[in-house]
Design a protein around this motif. Structure first.
Motif, PDB file in Angstrom:
ATOM      1  N   SER A 189      16.626 -82.336  19.389  1.00  0.00           N
ATOM      2  CA  SER A 189      16.439 -82.763  18.192  1.00  0.00           C
ATOM      3  C   SER A 189      17.743 -83.313  17.932  1.00  0.00           C
ATOM      4  N   LEU A 190      17.969 -83.864  16.497  1.00  0.00           N
ATOM      5  CA  LEU A 190      19.177 -84.759  15.977  1.00  0.00           C
ATOM      6  C   LEU A 190      20.357 -83.753  16.176  1.00  0.00           C
ATOM      7  N   ARG A 191      20.119 -82.751  15.846  1.00  0.00           N
ATOM      8  CA  ARG A 191      21.139 -81.337  15.627  1.00  0.00           C
ATOM      9  C   ARG A 191      21.437 -81.240  17.112  1.00  0.00           C
ATOM     10  N   ASP A 192      20.463 -80.860  18.125  1.00  0.00           N
ATOM     11  CA  ASP A 192      20.766 -80.526  19.433  1.00  0.00           C
ATOM     12  C   ASP A 192      21.843 -81.820  20.143  1.00  0.00           C
ATOM     13  N   LEU A 193      21.402 -83.013  19.873  1.00  0.00           N
ATOM     14  CA  LEU A 193      22.000 -83.976  20.491  1.00  0.00           C
ATOM     15  C   LEU A 193      23.529 -83.868  19.938  1.00  0.00           C
ATOM     16  N   ALA A 194      23.658 -83.700  18.714  1.00  0.00           N
ATOM     17  CA  ALA A 194      25.081 -83.424  17.961  1.00  0.00           C
ATOM     18  C   ALA A 194      26.019 -82.524  18.792  1.00  0.00           C
ATOM     19  N   ILE A 195      25.089 -81.286  18.924  1.00  0.00           N
ATOM     20  CA  ILE A 195      25.939 -80.283  19.535  1.00  0.00           C
ATOM     21  C   ILE A 195      26.383 -80.535  20.924  1.00  0.00           C
ATOM     22  N   LEU A 196      25.254 -81.327  21.811  1.00  0.00           N
ATOM     23  CA  LEU A 196      25.721 -81.627  22.908  1.00  0.00           C
ATOM     24  C   LEU A 196      26.924 -82.649  23.128  1.00  0.00           C
ATOM     25  N   LEU A 197      26.987 -83.675  22.105  1.00  0.00           N
ATOM     26  CA  LEU A 197      28.246 -84.435  22.033  1.00  0.00           C
ATOM     27  C   LEU A 197      29.453 -83.905  21.604  1.00  0.00           C
ATOM     28  N   VAL A 198      29.255 -82.703  20.946  1.00  0.00           N
ATOM     29  CA  VAL A 198      30.519 -82.081  20.459  1.00  0.00           C
ATOM     30  C   VAL A 198      31.032 -81.455  21.731  1.00  0.00           C
ATOM     31  N   LYS A 199      30.113 -80.835  22.556  1.00  0.00           N
ATOM     32  CA  LYS A 199      30.563 -80.175  23.817  1.00  0.00           C
ATOM     33  C   LYS A 199      31.236 -81.288  24.716  1.00  0.00           C
ATOM     34  N   HIS A 200      30.365 -82.314  24.828  1.00  0.00           N
ATOM     35  CA  HIS A 200      30.847 -83.451  25.784  1.00  0.00           C
ATOM     36  C   HIS A 200      32.304 -83.940  25.437  1.00  0.00           C
ATOM     37  N   TYR A 201      32.697 -84.220  24.260  1.00  0.00           N
ATOM     38  CA  TYR A 201      33.957 -84.628  23.753  1.00  0.00           C
ATOM     39  C   TYR A 201      34.836 -83.412  23.523  1.00  0.00           C
ATOM     40  N   ASP A 202      34.504 -82.387  23.855  1.00  0.00           N
ATOM     41  CA  ASP A 202      35.271 -81.161  23.806  1.00  0.00           C
ATOM     42  C   ASP A 202      35.856 -80.738  22.602  1.00  0.00           C
ATOM     43  N   LEU A 203      35.448 -80.996  21.363  1.00  0.00           N
ATOM     44  CA  LEU A 203      35.827 -80.600  20.130  1.00  0.00           C
ATOM     45  C   LEU A 203      35.711 -79.078  19.686  1.00  0.00           C
ATOM     46  N   ASN A 204      36.725 -78.734  19.179  1.00  0.00           N
ATOM     47  CA  ASN A 204      36.558 -77.172  18.869  1.00  0.00           C
ATOM     48  C   ASN A 204      36.849 -76.910  17.468  1.00  0.00           C
ATOM     49  N   ASP A 205      37.053 -77.758  16.557  1.00  0.00           N
ATOM     50  CA  ASP A 205      37.037 -77.379  15.176  1.00  0.00           C
ATOM     51  C   ASP A 205      36.612 -78.626  14.410  1.00  0.00           C
ATOM     52  N   GLY A 206      36.292 -78.518  13.157  1.00  0.00           N
ATOM     53  CA  GLY A 206      35.656 -79.638  12.301  1.00  0.00           C
ATOM     54  C   GLY A 206      34.103 -79.807  12.036  1.00  0.00           C
ATOM     55  N   MET A 207      33.685 -80.309  11.058  1.00  0.00           N
ATOM     56  CA  MET A 207      32.224 -80.621  11.107  1.00  0.00           C
ATOM     57  C   MET A 207      31.917 -81.956  11.497  1.00  0.00           C
ATOM     58  N   TYR A 208      30.691 -82.093  12.250  1.00  0.00           N
ATOM     59  CA  TYR A 208      30.424 -83.339  12.565  1.00  0.00           C
ATOM     60  C   TYR A 208      28.803 -83.623  12.446  1.00  0.00           C
ATOM     61  N   ASP A 209      28.750 -84.873  12.230  1.00  0.00           N
ATOM     62  CA  ASP A 209      27.268 -85.386  12.091  1.00  0.00           C
ATOM     63  C   ASP A 209      27.059 -86.350  13.104  1.00  0.00           C
ATOM     64  N   LEU A 210      25.712 -86.499  13.600  1.00  0.00           N
ATOM     65  CA  LEU A 210      25.361 -87.741  14.481  1.00  0.00           C
ATOM     66  C   LEU A 210      25.584 -89.134  13.962  1.00  0.00           C
ATOM     67  N   MET A 211      25.978 -89.881  14.685  1.00  0.00           N
ATOM     68  CA  MET A 211      26.051 -91.437  14.133  1.00  0.00           C
ATOM     69  C   MET A 211      25.059 -92.180  15.107  1.00  0.00           C
ATOM     70  N   VAL A 212      24.333 -92.755  14.652  1.00  0.00           N
ATOM     71  CA  VAL A 212      23.197 -93.661  15.437  1.00  0.00           C
ATOM     72  C   VAL A 212      23.734 -95.318  15.119  1.00  0.00           C
ATOM     73  N   GLY A 213      23.978 -96.025  15.956  1.00  0.00           N
ATOM     74  CA  GLY A 213      24.170 -97.579  15.569  1.00  0.00           C
ATOM     75  C   GLY A 213      22.986 -98.251  16.279  1.00  0.00           C
ATOM     76  N   TYR A 214      22.691 -99.485  15.563  1.00  0.00           N
ATOM     77  CA  TYR A 214      21.638-100.135  15.698  1.00  0.00           C
ATOM     78  C   TYR A 214      21.980-101.664  15.788  1.00  0.00           C
ATOM     79  N   HIS A 215      21.162-102.355  16.753  1.00  0.00           N
ATOM     80  CA  HIS A 215      21.189-103.830  16.735  1.00  0.00           C
ATOM     81  C   HIS A 215      19.853-104.417  15.992  1.00  0.00           C
TER      82      HIS A 215
END
Length: 99
Positions: free
Chosen positions: A20-46
């Protein structure tokens, strides 16, 4: 989400349930090793424009959109897919040394 290839329009089924979009955001938070703050998924398009159709003779003006990147953006408003990094990737406490 279903992994039925007919439902997704795929030739073969995915290797696991799609994220899900939320699951992907969680995965990216862990990938970037972010430990605090609130984040939303960003999607870029061409976006591309041009003649689109099944044949050159049936082409009509059209637009094609492709996903070019995904990432995270800090969020000050909590939405349904907002991720709190302190909950999904808390800082690891250092281990005490034993002598």
């Amino acid at each position: 989400m279903s992994t039925d290839s007919k439902v997704l329009g795929l030739q073969t089924p995915p290797v696991a349930a799609p994220l899900s979009l939320r699951d992907l955001a969680i995965l990216l938070v862990k990938h970037y090793d972010l430990n605090d703050g609130m984040y939303d998924l960003m999607v870029g398009y061409h976006v591309g424009t041009g003649g689109v159709g099944p044949t050159k003779e049936q082409a009509v003006p059209g637009v094609m959109i492709g996903v070019s990147e995904v990432g995270l953006v800090p969020s000050s408003n909590v939405g349904p897919n907002t991720v709190d990094a302190s909950e999904v990737n808390p800082k690891k406490k250092p281990r005490k040394k034993t002598d």
